[in-house]
Design a protein around this motif. Structure first.
Motif: not given
Length: 372
Positions: A4-12, A129-136
């Motif tokens: 999960s951390v890797t996926i979030a890290r790649i997305i951000v 988009k910004d809310i999702i990135l902020l949560l990630l």
């Protein structure tokens, strides 16, 4: 959890790099968008002196902001100083979320320019988009122990340094030349006269009109279908928007050319047959010596080719003195500065036109290409 951390890290990381690079191909676009924010806030009375100062330094802020987005994205993917990188990403994301929320809820600015002009997003899309990135990013802050550096030794540092060099060189290149990808209405192949027209599927705004008439010192309001007799005197008209239309703004809605007498010559200039040049010059500055020699050669070539050459400027008085001193007989046309900033990202920029269609564009640094 590591997955999960890797996926979030790649997305951000990828989104920050992508967002920065999309704006890096046209850094002046972000500059003008920042100026729009500072101008609105200053006009609304929010720290007016500071807003004016920031407006004057928008270019520097845009260069730094673009580089910061790319570098922080690379740093996150590389695992470079993860605690500092995540904190900077958090503060940057809070700032971006504030901007997009202001755009969405105030309605005073059309778009935030998050992905530049090439990927226009609606206010609700950018805010989401910004809310999702902020949560990630918040998630990554709490789970940062699972973020490990890519490779060993100095590799993360090397990747970050290369990203700084790369985004800096990219911005330097497009500022001297033109954007690598032209996503504006004045790009090569576009018909400027057609783009000045209202879109065929436009739905106009609907307004309610109230007319105010007076008689014997008394004012009274009337609807259009119940106007008073001739004994009443017209005093005022009130207009209220009752239904917002859609797609009712031309892609080019602020571009017009006026000659030295003040006459609108847009249709006659753009509607002429054959090829001609438009030399867009927003303002004359100390850098005019860099292109004045090439411009003289262009002027001579245009006369040999019998291609008309027009100066299009927002500063008619200075341009008249400069060009009449150095190149007599060149028609000087006046255009709104905002339209010139959109049409010509470099100052100056040369257009080769055929009728109303843009055939080619060159920045001041590439005028020699037009002479070949």
């Amino acid at each position: 959890m590591k997955i999960s951390v890797t996926i979030a890290r790649i997305i951000v990381g990828v989104l920050f790099i992508f967002s920065g690079l999309v704006k890096a191909i046209d850094p002046l676009g972000l500059t003008y968008k920042m100026q729009e924010f500072f101008e609105v806030w200053g006009r609304e009375g929010y720290a007016t002196i500071m807003m004016n100062w920031m407006y004057n330094h928008s270019f520097l802020f845009s260069i730094i902001m673009i580089a910061l987005e790319v570098v922080l994205g690379v740093a996150l993917l590389a695992g470079f100083y993860k605690k500092l990188t995540l904190r900077l990403l958090l503060w940057l994301m809070i700032f971006f979320t504030f901007l997009t929320s202001y755009v969405l809820f105030s309605g005073k600015i059309a778009t935030c320019g998050c992905f530049g002009d090439c990927i226009p997003l609606t206010p609700i899309q950018t805010f989401t988009k910004d809310i999702i990135l902020l949560l990630l990013i918040i998630f990554l802050l709490f789970k940062q122990q699972y973020i490990l550096p890519v490779g060993k030794g100095f590799l993360p540092l090397v990747l970050v340094l290369l990203s700084i060099m790369g985004v800096s060189m990219l911005q330097m290149h497009v500022l001297q030349h033109l954007p690598l990808t032209d996503c504006l209405p004045y790009k090569k192949g576009n018909n400027l006269l057609e783009l000045r027209k209202m879109p065929p599927n436009a739905i106009p705004d609907q307004f309610e009109y109230i007319f105010v008439y007076q008689k014997d010192g008394v004012k009274k309001e009337f609807t259009p279908d119940k106007l008073p007799d001739s004994t009443w005197t017209y005093a005022d008209r009130k207009q209220t928007l009752i239904k917002k239309g859609s797609n009712n703004v031309p892609k080019i809605n602020d571009f017009s050319l006026t000659d030295t007498t003040g006459a609108d010559v847009t249709e006659s200039v753009l509607g002429q047959e054959g090829e001609y040049y438009l030399f867009f010059l927003k303002e004359l500055d100390e850098g005019s010596s860099k292109w004045s020699g090439d411009f003289t050669a262009l002027w001579q070539k245009s006369k040999q080719q019998k291609r008309p050459l027009y100066i299009v400027t927002a500063d008619k008085d200075k341009a008249t003195v400069f060009f009449n001193t150095n190149n007599n007989g060149i028609p000087i046309l006046t255009c709104d500065a905002t339209a010139i900033k959109t049409a010509a990202r470099a100052n100056p920029t040369l257009f080769l036109m055929k009728g109303p269609v843009v055939q080619n564009k060159w920045s001041w640094a590439d005028i020699k290409e037009a002479l070949k």
